[in-house]
Design a protein around this motif. Structure first.
Motif, PDB file in Angstrom:
ATOM      1  N   ARG A  34      18.074   5.342  -8.625  1.00 25.78           N
ATOM      2  CA  ARG A  34      16.630   4.849  -8.315  1.00 25.78           C
ATOM      3  C   ARG A  34      16.080   3.978  -6.620  1.00 25.78           C
ATOM      4  NH1 ARG A  34      17.145   5.481 -12.798  1.00 25.78           N
ATOM      5  NH2 ARG A  34      15.598   5.695 -14.486  1.00 25.78           N
ATOM      6  N   VAL A  35      17.542   3.301  -6.112  1.00 26.14           N
ATOM      7  CA  VAL A  35      18.039   2.284  -5.213  1.00 26.14           C
ATOM      8  C   VAL A  35      18.455   3.311  -4.106  1.00 26.14           C
ATOM      9  CG1 VAL A  35      19.148   0.265  -4.028  1.00 26.14           C
ATOM     10  CG2 VAL A  35      18.596   0.964  -6.738  1.00 26.14           C
ATOM     11  N   SER A  36      17.515   3.307  -2.860  1.00 25.11           N
ATOM     12  CA  SER A  36      17.394   3.428  -1.912  1.00 25.11           C
ATOM     13  C   SER A  36      18.610   2.712  -1.365  1.00 25.11           C
ATOM     14  CB  SER A  36      16.501   3.982  -0.461  1.00 25.11           C
ATOM     15  OG  SER A  36      15.304   4.697  -1.122  1.00 25.11           O
ATOM     16  N   ILE A  37      19.304   3.102  -0.222  1.00 32.43           N
ATOM     17  CA  ILE A  37      20.579   2.470   0.478  1.00 32.43           C
ATOM     18  C   ILE A  37      19.949   2.637   1.809  1.00 32.43           C
ATOM     19  CG2 ILE A  37      21.908   1.522  -1.403  1.00 32.43           C
ATOM     20  CD1 ILE A  37      23.888   3.380   0.887  1.00 32.43           C
ATOM     21  N   ALA A  38      20.530   1.425   2.815  1.00 31.21           N
ATOM     22  CA  ALA A  38      20.889   1.871   4.366  1.00 31.21           C
ATOM     23  C   ALA A  38      22.039   1.887   4.656  1.00 31.21           C
ATOM     24  CB  ALA A  38      19.623   1.264   5.108  1.00 31.21           C
ATOM     25  N   SER A  89      13.114   0.949  11.600  1.00 30.90           N
ATOM     26  CA  SER A  89      14.166   0.119  10.930  1.00 30.90           C
ATOM     27  C   SER A  89      15.842   0.777  10.104  1.00 30.90           C
ATOM     28  CB  SER A  89      13.369  -0.082   9.730  1.00 30.90           C
ATOM     29  OG  SER A  89      14.805  -1.565   8.718  1.00 30.90           O
ATOM     30  N   LEU A  90      15.103   1.683   9.670  1.00 32.61           N
ATOM     31  CA  LEU A  90      16.576   2.570   9.421  1.00 32.61           C
ATOM     32  C   LEU A  90      17.257   3.459  10.546  1.00 32.61           C
ATOM     33  CD1 LEU A  90      17.975   3.275   6.339  1.00 32.61           C
ATOM     34  CD2 LEU A  90      16.119   5.120   6.183  1.00 32.61           C
ATOM     35  N   SER A 142      17.807   7.818   2.047  1.00 30.99           N
ATOM     36  CA  SER A 142      18.900   6.928   1.413  1.00 30.99           C
ATOM     37  C   SER A 142      19.625   7.583   0.197  1.00 30.99           C
ATOM     38  CB  SER A 142      18.162   5.864   1.493  1.00 30.99           C
ATOM     39  OG  SER A 142      17.889   5.492   2.539  1.00 30.99           O
ATOM     40  N   ARG A 143      19.740   8.378  -0.063  1.00 33.40           N
ATOM     41  CA  ARG A 143      19.407   8.826  -1.979  1.00 33.40           C
ATOM     42  C   ARG A 143      20.406  10.014  -1.991  1.00 33.40           C
ATOM     43  NH1 ARG A 143      15.132   7.231  -4.974  1.00 33.40           N
ATOM     44  NH2 ARG A 143      14.738   5.196  -4.118  1.00 33.40           N
ATOM     45  N   TYR A 147      -6.423   2.281   5.364  1.00 35.01           N
ATOM     46  CA  TYR A 147      -5.269   2.461   4.231  1.00 35.01           C
ATOM     47  C   TYR A 147      -4.606   3.810   4.959  1.00 35.01           C
ATOM     48  CZ  TYR A 147      -3.585   2.732   0.094  1.00 35.01           C
ATOM     49  OH  TYR A 147      -2.533   2.673  -1.360  1.00 35.01           O
ATOM     50  N   LEU A 184       3.198   1.180   8.638  1.00 30.16           N
ATOM     51  CA  LEU A 184       4.140   1.199   7.809  1.00 30.16           C
ATOM     52  C   LEU A 184       5.843   2.228   7.781  1.00 30.16           C
ATOM     53  CD1 LEU A 184       2.648  -0.754   4.604  1.00 30.16           C
ATOM     54  CD2 LEU A 184       3.650  -1.466   7.299  1.00 30.16           C
ATOM     55  N   ARG A 220      15.982  -4.215  -7.770  1.00 27.78           N
ATOM     56  CA  ARG A 220      15.719  -2.899  -7.744  1.00 27.78           C
ATOM     57  C   ARG A 220      17.122  -1.877  -8.627  1.00 27.78           C
ATOM     58  NH1 ARG A 220      12.912   1.234  -4.437  1.00 27.78           N
ATOM     59  NH2 ARG A 220      11.555   2.885  -6.432  1.00 27.78           N
ATOM     60  N   ILE A 223       0.832  -1.247  -0.249  1.00 27.19           N
ATOM     61  CA  ILE A 223       0.067   0.390   0.375  1.00 27.19           C
ATOM     62  C   ILE A 223       0.830   1.775  -0.022  1.00 27.19           C
ATOM     63  CG2 ILE A 223      -1.906  -1.086   1.320  1.00 27.19           C
ATOM     64  CD1 ILE A 223      -0.663   0.347   4.059  1.00 27.19           C
ATOM     65  N   GLY A 224       0.286   2.181  -0.414  1.00 21.37           N
ATOM     66  CA  GLY A 224       0.898   3.681  -0.639  1.00 21.37           C
ATOM     67  C   GLY A 224       2.528   3.441  -1.308  1.00 21.37           C
ATOM     68  N   ILE A 225       2.562   2.755  -2.076  1.00 21.23           N
ATOM     69  CA  ILE A 225       3.378   2.497  -2.668  1.00 21.23           C
ATOM     70  C   ILE A 225       3.834   3.994  -3.957  1.00 21.23           C
ATOM     71  CG2 ILE A 225       5.292   1.010  -4.391  1.00 21.23           C
ATOM     72  CD1 ILE A 225       4.447  -0.183  -1.338  1.00 21.23           C
ATOM     73  N   PHE A 278       7.766  10.212   3.043  1.00 19.30           N
ATOM     74  CA  PHE A 278       8.239   9.134   2.262  1.00 19.30           C
ATOM     75  C   PHE A 278       9.076   9.849   1.094  1.00 19.30           C
ATOM     76  CE2 PHE A 278       6.709   6.347  -1.411  1.00 19.30           C
ATOM     77  CZ  PHE A 278       6.538   5.005  -0.281  1.00 19.30           C
ATOM     78  N   PRO A 296      15.292  -6.148   5.957  1.00 20.81           N
ATOM     79  CA  PRO A 296      15.667  -7.046   6.811  1.00 20.81           C
ATOM     80  C   PRO A 296      13.984  -8.029   5.891  1.00 20.81           C
ATOM     81  CG  PRO A 296      14.463  -5.355   7.572  1.00 20.81           C
ATOM     82  CD  PRO A 296      14.680  -5.152   6.276  1.00 20.81           C
ATOM     83  N   ARG A 316      -0.610   3.453   6.475  1.00 21.14           N
ATOM     84  CA  ARG A 316       1.001   4.148   5.613  1.00 21.14           C
ATOM     85  C   ARG A 316       1.161   4.397   6.270  1.00 21.14           C
ATOM     86  NH1 ARG A 316      -1.065   7.172   0.662  1.00 21.14           N
ATOM     87  NH2 ARG A 316       1.186   7.714   0.278  1.00 21.14           N
ATOM     88  N   ALA A 336       6.124  -4.987   2.557  1.00 24.05           N
ATOM     89  CA  ALA A 336       5.805  -3.934   4.164  1.00 24.05           C
ATOM     90  C   ALA A 336       7.161  -4.076   4.964  1.00 24.05           C
ATOM     91  CB  ALA A 336       4.309  -4.453   4.947  1.00 24.05           C
ATOM     92  N   VAL A 337       8.369  -3.795   4.315  1.00 17.39           N
ATOM     93  CA  VAL A 337       9.745  -3.425   4.711  1.00 17.39           C
ATOM     94  C   VAL A 337       9.955  -2.206   4.573  1.00 17.39           C
ATOM     95  CG1 VAL A 337       9.767  -5.483   5.560  1.00 17.39           C
ATOM     96  CG2 VAL A 337      10.991  -4.761   3.303  1.00 17.39           C
ATOM     97  N   ARG A 338      11.163  -2.144   5.401  1.00 21.59           N
ATOM     98  CA  ARG A 338      11.769  -0.871   5.201  1.00 21.59           C
ATOM     99  C   ARG A 338      12.379  -0.819   3.686  1.00 21.59           C
ATOM    100  NH1 ARG A 338      17.944  -0.475   7.746  1.00 21.59           N
ATOM    101  NH2 ARG A 338      18.674  -1.798   6.061  1.00 21.59           N
ATOM    102  N   GLN A 339      11.769   0.837   2.539  1.00 27.93           N
ATOM    103  CA  GLN A 339      12.431   0.960   1.713  1.00 27.93           C
ATOM    104  C   GLN A 339      13.557   0.271   1.407  1.00 27.93           C
ATOM    105  OE1 GLN A 339      10.421   1.065  -1.436  1.00 27.93           O
ATOM    106  NE2 GLN A 339       8.757  -0.174   0.188  1.00 27.93           N
ATOM    107  N   ALA A 340      14.580   1.070   2.493  1.00 30.33           N
ATOM    108  CA  ALA A 340      16.080   0.726   1.798  1.00 30.33           C
ATOM    109  C   ALA A 340      16.835  -0.288   2.107  1.00 30.33           C
ATOM    110  CB  ALA A 340      16.148   2.011   2.836  1.00 30.33           C
ATOM    111  N   ASP A 394       9.255   1.576   8.659  1.00 33.41           N
ATOM    112  CA  ASP A 394      10.378   2.187   7.770  1.00 33.41           C
ATOM    113  C   ASP A 394      11.663   2.922   8.213  1.00 33.41           C
ATOM    114  OD1 ASP A 394      12.193   2.397   5.752  1.00 33.41           O
ATOM    115  OD2 ASP A 394      10.182   2.601   4.358  1.00 33.41           O
TER     116      ASP A 394
END
Lengths: 552, 1145
Positions: free
Chosen positions: A474-478, B1129-1130, B1058-1059, B1115, B1122, A437, A349-351, B1051, A401, B1119, A393-397, B1126
């Motif tokens: 485009r890739v987020s990194i941690a 975790s970061l 991260s970038r 919804y 989540l 990605r 969701i919310g991607i 977001f 995990p 969001r 539903a895990v961190r985007q960076a 995120d």
């Protein structure tokens, strides 16, 4: 003692162990005793056991006799019955994915010694009823970020992350050229006249290893690179006239680590490149023997999306259950031991903005619950490994995990969840799973790499020994302490997804699979004119690494 | 030139302005000849009309005369095309090459099409070039740049036509595209749409059709960072990046405005454009489809929620689309509305927690997208329910202040005044008018009503009078007693009638109706009364309704409160009412207009950031604050000379004595010239290009200058002591030659606390609001002073004696905020100081107080334009807006939908502006007074202003036509619009308005948005207001804010984190990726992150809170949840987490 067993031994004791350390132990004459010794003596504050934690001299002084006991049998030979399967290292070509008529596949003939396998198969069943892999039958996770993330978002972490990348990748190159620290070049320049005076003769031939921080074209059409190492940075010119070299240089992307051999200009301000060295895979590498049975690779299921192809997915599940009209297919399904999923299990969701209009299931947990329902239909003899992707539903960076407890608890215990990327060992066949990605970046940056042939992007990863070199796009990194994207050790199979197109290729003994999707063309894909190849599934024979593509 | 048609008084007015202007120019010319300005004379050329402006803007001599000649017989567009051709053929101006001539021709045409105001012709067209077709013939390509946007679609499209017309004139072949070039256009335009945005995106076929057939190559310079993925490195296309100007011209110009071009093509009989037919028919079929849909059902005004998009925290929604309780449309024009500005009662501004102030922009449902807000107290204010249960309508501002604390619910937010002209301009169907007094009185008069009765009495009649009139003349019930019957259902109506019949007590000679409060409350009757907007008070357990008779009769009850009917036959309550009552009852609020806050009003000085006092470069020597004092005492190293700084600066040489300097003028009095050299070969040549290598020469380089002595000398020269609180320069000059301003100017600016803009002028920004009439009392100026300024008579022709008289505002006169007046006063004092202390001439203004500013000349200038408009200050207002005649705003190419632009002191512009200071980059010439329009010709302002209605009342037919949702064009010819007055003396005079307002500055001084502190506070206030207003769904607002503001922010920041790139704190060097060395590669300084944890997390907690409190959709809740995981975790270390507190005990 096999590598997996070593890892399991440490996992059970609550430790992670680096692949190097595993190798060291396995190569030792009495690995079992060594493991016990290490576990007895290890400092409790250590979390990952590295080579330096293994005190061989003191072990050998304490267990002088043990050497005899195990001597004679190498660790390799003492392994599985599965290794009886004939080696098939001559496999070179992959079935053309464009014309994948399943029934015509030659890989249907079951391997010799099928009966033995059968019996073992059942034993797996027995084991897998209890908590999956930890109890140790045949899946082991060799590296994965889950529960190891140390990042808190500080500047120095970013620096360390890239230094770690540099040190790992430059070590791979260092064996092949004698590189000098960049700072030494700058120093020479300051003193004027470059290396002219000091060297004499062919004074100006130098080599450096650096991370690419800038690539541009000069006014005259040459390529100018800026390379950086932990001591400084330097300019490298690739001359347009050097056709082959220039061609190579046009594929150079930001933040990869390369070696350069070339000559310094008179004023010592830049190197004119003569040779570009990538970390690359070694030309000669021994193939692991593989194992029996087959593994199914897929990804980008996108459960919950209104474009999720439920019907096709269900017929895939039917196939796994052996419920299909075609006898050959039925037979084939019996052979399947592993189902590997490289991310985007659900649509999430919310991607992207307005996603709610393209969803059938609006609740993220309901999406996973639905997924769990599907996977409960997979027969128990098939081991399932799932890693996350950018829709999950895990961190985007990245590295990401594995799914949190709240989600994994929706699934049956037998499913193995790993992070992204993750290196897993499927009974001796090592699979590097990465959602992919970075393919977006590679397509945009490397000429000749396209969404239609994602395996080409994956081969570029292998050449660079890195899954996602480009930073800041485009890739987020941690910023983790270790660069988890470095490809080391070399896997047997590199498995990606993300781009929704099937691609299968091979590069120096590594099988590269992009496993497509279960989603039809989305609004976004329509806009950018991407045609996905949904509902196609590559199946790999784990003994030969021969691949078949099934359509559903 | 053609004289402007105007009355004698107006001519006199213009003459006064112009003679003062001439005098000021003379004074400045004299002064500038004494100082060190770039030129010894004023650098802003004057333009009396469009022709002058075009000539001055483009700088081709003789164009003005040609334009005047061409315009005599042709329309603007035709004249522009003809002009282009004549210029290209070399009839005027001289050019070095064919392509130069073509380029100039296209520029003048576009300039003419855009009234010579906007910057598009100079900034939006980079150049015209000549290329080679594959068959060896030549073609013309036009290189467009980003600012072409400001020309608008039609002018963009016509510029291509001009190019074609011109190339034929000089005999060049058409463009013959290669196949891959066509495909490149398609890819690129699609990509541009993704990264920027397009109003209209043509289909692939349309693009292909255009590119294959367009006789001109539409090219452009790269504007976006994105590169195309396929179709790269094409021979004839110089870049792989996206060319924004090209995309705009092709999509929003040619594709969207094809019908308009076709009109001209046909008229001029140009061949080779037949493909337009195909383009138009291709697109028409889509339009026809929508037309059919309309036919199916009868016209209806549908709710539109477009204005609700992208809701931002702190900017509240005042009404959901077309919802009962929202703004009630009222047709009319007040003296401070129209031209995209709308009026509401100022008490509404107060009651709605001060979020709306005069000048605040509202995004509205209709007729346009946005409107500036102005206070109009002759329309109805909000109706509120107080804590006591009373329902009152608040029309007066003092009441609003008294009651605002007591308000429990805002049942209705009042009326909004929108003029017919705005519907016409937006081509929006006329929404049904409410039954209002203006309509009623016309029906009353038509029915032969008593003409002798005073209109004021008729506005507010007693119940008996109202009923009598209805009975006697058969006109509908007076609006005062017409309630919002259409907002309730039949069952409620019946319940209400029954309740009153059973429980009502009529007393005090039938002037008060009493109802039992508790029973009314529990039965819901009280709520029905509220929804109907029946005002009532609670007293002694009873509900009191005053003047209840019309209400009672409307319910079908008689004097004894007996019900005269049994059942209701119609679906609509109003139909039933009209059946059971003896008089007609009309809909009171058939049209509601949704609105939300756009941006707040502005009235503030223009400051660059950081704000300099002078354009003098000091690089890093002044530190981050750019303090000149620091630069003067700067030491590069311990042994270095104090005050010697290294800056990038232009080198100049005196042709007379050969001395090198950085100033425009040598101490010997001679003007210096840039000392050019080739940056590549290093040779010094006095040419634009290096003769050896062809590189462009420059006069700028990094040089050491003895800043300390410059600094000290400057102070000495103007006789000021170095005691300034703050005195700041710039880091680097942005101009081509990088020659700084005289430091003395900065000293005096700093002394008077004035900041300079990039061109050397001092500016003040204000929101634009129109004003057509003034009262001396409200603008802080005496009648005597106004008489001096030429205001002799009021609108009724009576001599001006009383400060309450209403006067017609003259077109170039401005009413500005007090703060602006003070800033201008300081500017005047600064100018005088400059005259006396720097130029050593007599002072001009001698201004001491604010009153001395009345009558001074100003210049108005809008962003994206390059033409200033001469104005005069006539008064002040406490509102934070710039009130000016709509023509004045239109001359700047602005309407009043909430935009802002600047005024500057004319003298400041004349004295201190120079083209030499303008940034040498794309867009650098925008927002600079390259010409000055001295006389405002209504025919030459933005055409939008021609649709303003200026009548005293709207005709009866108009109100009737709105009921059938007529097209506004029906009335275009009959209404008293500006367009009908053009070319007559009335184009300047005798304007009227339909609704007066007693104070143009009423309402809050500042929007609450600006006074509230943090974003969280603003959001809280926004949601609190949402909860109070009936027409607003607060939880929807909360959800929208989360979706369109907080979530994307979090977001986006997570992604950005991260970038992210990094930055050196010492030298400001930027790195895409942190350097492996860890520290700055350039200076060794400390490198830091550019996106911090705090920025990522800042909205998380408030989002969680709001999501809970307002129970947004699950919804959205998920969001947020989540995103929280995120972040966790970061930013949290898994392994330190594993080590719990117990590990340390």
């Amino acid at each position: 003692m096999k590598e997996i067993n070593v890892q399991e031994a440490f996992l059970e004791a609550g430790y992670q162990i680096s692949p190097e350390a595993v190798k060291l132990i396995v190569s030792h004459s009495s690995p079992k005793d060594l493991v016990c010794y290490i576990l007895e003596h290890i400092d409790e504050s250590v979390f990952v056991i590295e080579i330096e934690h293994i005190d061989l001299p003191s072990f050998e002084s304490e267990y002088p006799t043990s050497q005899k006991a195990d001597s004679g049998t190498t660790s390799e030979a003492s392994s599985h019955p599965g290794s009886q399967i004939s080696q098939n290292s001559e496999v070179t070509s992959v079935e053309a994915p464009v014309n994948p008529v399943v029934s015509a596949s030659p890989s249907f003939s079951s391997p010799s010694g099928y009966g033995t396998d059968r019996s073992l198969n059942t034993s797996i069943h027995a084991n897998s009823n209890s908590k999956g892999n930890v109890n140790g039958n045949n899946i082991s996770i060799m590296s994965d970020i889950t529960d190891m993330s140390t990042c808190v978002g500080e500047y120095m972490e970013f620096v360390q992350y890239f230094r770690n990348r540099y040190s790992k990748l430059s070590d791979m190159i260092r064996g092949r050229i004698t590189a000098r620290p960049i700072e030494s070049l700058n120093r020479n320049r300051k003193h004027g006249g470059g290396l002219k005076r000091s060297g004499g003769g062919d004074y100006s031939e130098v080599s450096i290893i650096g991370m690419v921080s800038e690539v541009r074209s000069t006014a005259n059409g040459h390529k100018m690179l800026q390379l950086e190492d932990p001591t400084g940075s330097f300019l490298v010119l690739v001359h347009q006239a050097e056709k082959d070299l220039f061609e190579e240089a046009s594929k150079i992307i930001l933040d990869e680590v390369i070696g350069i051999t070339g000559s310094l200009t008179n004023d010592g301000s830049l190197i004119v490149a003569k040779k570009i060295i990538l970390p690359d895979l070694p030309n000669i590498s021994h193939r692991r023997e593989g194992t029996w049975g087959k593994a199914v690779f897929t990804s980008d299921v996108h459960i919950g999306s209104s474009t999720f192809l439920e019907e096709e997915w269900c017929s895939f599940l039917d196939f796994l259950n052996g419920k299909c009209d075609n006898d050959q297919m039925k037979e084939l399904s019996k052979d399947i031991r592993f189902l590997v999923i490289a991310g985007d299990l659900v649509d999430g969701i919310g991607i992207f903005p307005g996603q709610e209009h393209e969803l059938d299931i609006l609740d993220i947990y309901d999406q996973y619950a639905k997924a769990a329902e599907y996977f409960s239909q997979v027969p128990e003899h098939i081991q399932i490994i799932i890693s996350p992707g950018n829709h999950d539903a895990v961190r985007q960076a990245e590295p990401q995990p594995r799914f949190p407890e709240r989600i994994t608890s929706l699934f049956e215990d037998r499913i193995t969840f790993v992070g992204n990327p993750a290196l897993v060992d499927l009974d001796g066949v090592q699979v590097l799973m990465y959602h992919g990605r970075s393919i977006d970046d590679l397509v945009a940056s490397i000429p000749g790499v396209s969404y239609q042939e994602p395996e080409k992007a994956m081969i570029e990863m292998l050449k660079r020994r890195h899954l996602s070199p480009i930073y800041g796009s485009r890739v987020s990194i941690a910023p983790e302490k270790q660069d988890h994207f470095v490809i080391d050790p070399i896997p047997d199979i590199l498995h990606c997804g993300h781009v929704h197109t099937i691609g299968i290729g091979r590069y120096k003994n590594v099988l590269a699979i992009n496993s497509g999707t279960w989603q039809s063309q989305t609004e976004f894909q329509k806009m950018v004119n991407v045609m996905p190849t949904p509902a196609q599934v590559p199946i790999v024979d784990l003994s030969t690494l021969r691949t078949t593509l099934l359509h559903f | 030139m053609a004289e402007i048609v105007a009355s004698k008084e107006m001519q006199e007015y213009f003459n006064t302005l112009e003679s003062t202007l001439k005098k000021e120019i003379e004074i400045v010319n004299n002064a500038r000849s004494k100082g060190k300005d770039p030129k010894p004379h004023v650098e802003i050329p004057l333009a009396k009309d469009l022709a002058d402006r075009v000539e001055n803007l483009i700088g081709v001599k003789g164009v003005a005369e040609l334009i005047r000649k061409l315009e005599e017989t042709r329309s603007r567009e035709e004249a522009a095309l003809a002009l282009g051709r004549e210029v290209a053929q070399g009839k005027v101006g001289t050019f070095d090459s064919k392509s130069d001539a073509i380029e100039a021709a296209i520029r003048v045409s576009v300039a003419m099409l855009t009234e010579g105001v906007v910057a598009a012709p100079i900034e939006g067209i980079d150049r015209a070039g000549i290329g080679k077709n594959d068959d060896g013939s030549e073609y013309v390509s036009i290189f467009y740049a980003g600012p072409i946007r400001s020309a608008g679609g039609t002018a963009q499209a016509l510029s291509v036509l001009v190019g074609d017309y011109v190339r034929r004139g000089v005999g060049i072949d058409r463009y013959k595209p290669r196949k891959e070039e066509v495909e490149r256009y398609i890819e690129e335009i699609m990509l541009y749409k993704r990264v920027a945005s397009l109003q209209y995106t043509p289909s692939e076929e349309e693009i292909r059709l255009i590119v294959e057939n367009c006789p001109i190559c539409i090219d452009g310079e790269p504007t976006e960072a994105e590169e195309v993925e396929g179709h790269r490195n094409l021979d004839r296309i110089g870049t792989n990046r996206v060319r924004g100007g090209m995309a705009l011209v092709l999509a929003e110009g040619l594709a969207l405005k094809a019908p308009k071009i076709q009109k001209h093509v046909k008229k001029l009989k140009i061949d080779g454009w037949e493909w337009l037919d195909q383009l138009i028919t291709g697109t028409k079929s889509a339009a026809d489809d929508s037309g059919e849909e309309k036919k199916e059902e009868k016209p209806r005004i549908k709710p539109k929620d477009k204005y609700m998009r992208d809701l931002i925290a702190g900017r509240p929604v005042f009404s959901h689309p077309s919802r009962p309780g929202g703004f009630r449309l009222r047709y009319g024009r007040s003296r401070n509305t129209s031209f995209a500005a709308a009026g509401i009662n100022p008490s509404g501004m107060i009651v709605m927690d001060d979020f709306i102030a005069p000048g605040t922009q509202l995004k509205v449902e209709r007729p346009g997208k946005a409107a500036g807000m102005a206070p109009v107290d002759s329309i109805e204010g909000p109706t509120v329910k107080l804590r006591s249960g009373d329902v009152v309508r608040i029309d007066r501002i003092d009441e609003a202040y008294n009651l605002r604390q007591e308000v429990e619910e805002i049942i209705d937010i009042g009326e909004i005044l929108i003029n017919y002209g705005d519907f016409l301009e937006n081509n929006h169907p006329l929404a049904p008018s409410p039954y209002c007094f203006e309509w009623w009185i016309q029906e009353y008069r038509k029915a032969g009503g008593d003409q002798s009765v005073d209109e004021e009495d008729l506005k507010d009649p007693s119940q008996d009078v109202a009923l009598d009139i209805s009975k006697k003349y058969g006109v509908a019930l007076h609006p005062k007693f017409t309630y919002l019957w259409h907002d309730i259902e039949n069952d409620k109506f019946e319940q209400l009638a029954d309740f009153i019949s059973e429980n009502g007590i009529l007393e005090s000679e039938r002037t008060v109706l009493r109802l039992p409060y508790d029973a009314a409350l529990s039965s819901g009757v009280k709520r029905t009364l509220e929804l109907l907007l029946v005002l009532h008070k609670i007293s002694g357990g009873m509900i009191l309704i005053e003047e209840p008779l019309p209400f009672i009769y409307t319910l079908g009850l008689d004097d004894e409160l007996r019900k005269k009917w049994d059942s209701l036959e119609h679906e609509e309550v109003l139909d039933n009412i009209n059946q059971i009552t003896e008089f007609e009852v009309r809909p009171r609020a058939p049209t509601r207009i949704g609105a939300r806050m756009g941006r707040p009003e502005k009235s503030d000085k223009r400051k660059m950031s950081p704000a300099p006092h002078v354009l003098f470069p000091i690089a890093e020597s002044g530190g981050n604050t750019r303090k000149l004092e620091n630069a003067a005492s700067f030491k590069a190293s311990t042994n270095a000379k104090v005050g010697e700084i290294t800056v990038e600066i232009g080198n100049r040489i005196c042709p007379a004595c050969g001395v090198e300097t950085i100033e425009y003028r040598c101490d010997c009095g001679e003007y210096t010239i840039p000392k050019l050299f080739c940056p590549r070969c290093g040779i010094s040549v006095n040419k634009k290009e290096c003769p050896k290598c062809g590189t462009k020469t420059t006069c700028t380089s990094m040089r050491k200058i003895d800043f300390k002595s410059i600094y000290q000398k400057a102070f000495e020269k103007v006789g000021e002591r170095d005691k300034l609180d703050s005195f700041k320069g710039v880091k680097r000059m942005m101009s081509k030659d990088m020659t700084p301003e005289p430091l003395e100017k900065g000293i005096l600016r700093a002394k008077h606390d004035l900041f300079t803009f990039k061109d050397g002028t001092v500016r003040y920004d204000m929101s634009d609001i129109p004003l057509t009439h003034i009262r001396p009392s409200e603008i802080g100026v005496t009648c005597e002073k106004l008489k001096e300024l030429g205001y002799e008579e009021d609108i009724y022709g009576k001599p001006l004696t009383d400060p309450e008289q209403v006067l017609c505002l003259k077109v170039q006169d401005l009413v500005i905020s007090y703060d602006c007046a003070d800033y201008l006063l300081r500017t005047m004092q600064y100018i005088d100081d400059l005259f006396v202390k720097y130029y050593k001439v007599d002072p001009y203004y001698n201004a001491k107080t604010r009153d001395d500013t009345v009558g001074i000349l100003l210049m108005g200038l809008a962003p994206h334009t390059s033409a200033g408009v001469l104005g005069r200050l006539v008064g002040f207002t406490t509102a934070a807006v710039g009130y000016a005649h709509p023509f004045f705003h239109a001359a700047k190419r602005r309407n009043c939908d909430g935009d802002e632009d600047c005024v500057m002191l004319l003298m400041d512009g004349l004295l201190n502006f120079s083209r030499e200071y303008l940034p040498d980059k794309r867009g650098g010439k925008m927002d600079a007074p390259l010409v000055l329009t001295t006389r405002l010709d209504p025919s030459e302002v933005d055409k939008e202003a021609h649709n303003i209605d200026v009548c005293e009342s709207y005709p009866l037919e108009f109100y009737e036509a709105t009921q059938r949702i007529a097209n506004p064009k029906e009335f275009e010819d009959t209404f008293d619009l500006i367009s009908s007055r053009l070319g007559t003396p009335l184009q300047y005079e005798k304007f009227m308005f339909t609704h007066d307002t007693s104070n143009i500055a009423a309402g809050p001084l500042k929007s609450a948005y600006k006074t509230l502190g943090s974003m969280v506070e603003k959001m809280d206030a926004q949601l609190e207001l949402g909860k109070k207003i009936r027409a607003v769904d607060a939880s929807d607002v909360a959800e929208r804010v989360l979706i369109s503001h907080f979530l994307p922010d979090m977001f986006g920041n997570l992604r950005a984190f991260s970038r992210q790139g990094t930055r050196c704190v010492k030298c400001g060097a930027k790195y895409r990726r942190p350097p492996l060395t860890g520290s700055c590669q350039k200076c060794g300084g400390r490198v830091i992150l550019t996106v911090h944890e705090g920025a990522v997390k800042k909205y998380f907690e408030v989002s969680m809170k709001v999501a809970e409190e307002y129970n947004v959709s699950s919804y959205t809740k998920q969001r947020i949840e989540l995103i929280g995981y995120d972040m966790k975790s970061l930013f949290e270390n898994d392994r330190s987490k594993q080590m719990g507190l117990s590990d340390f005990m």
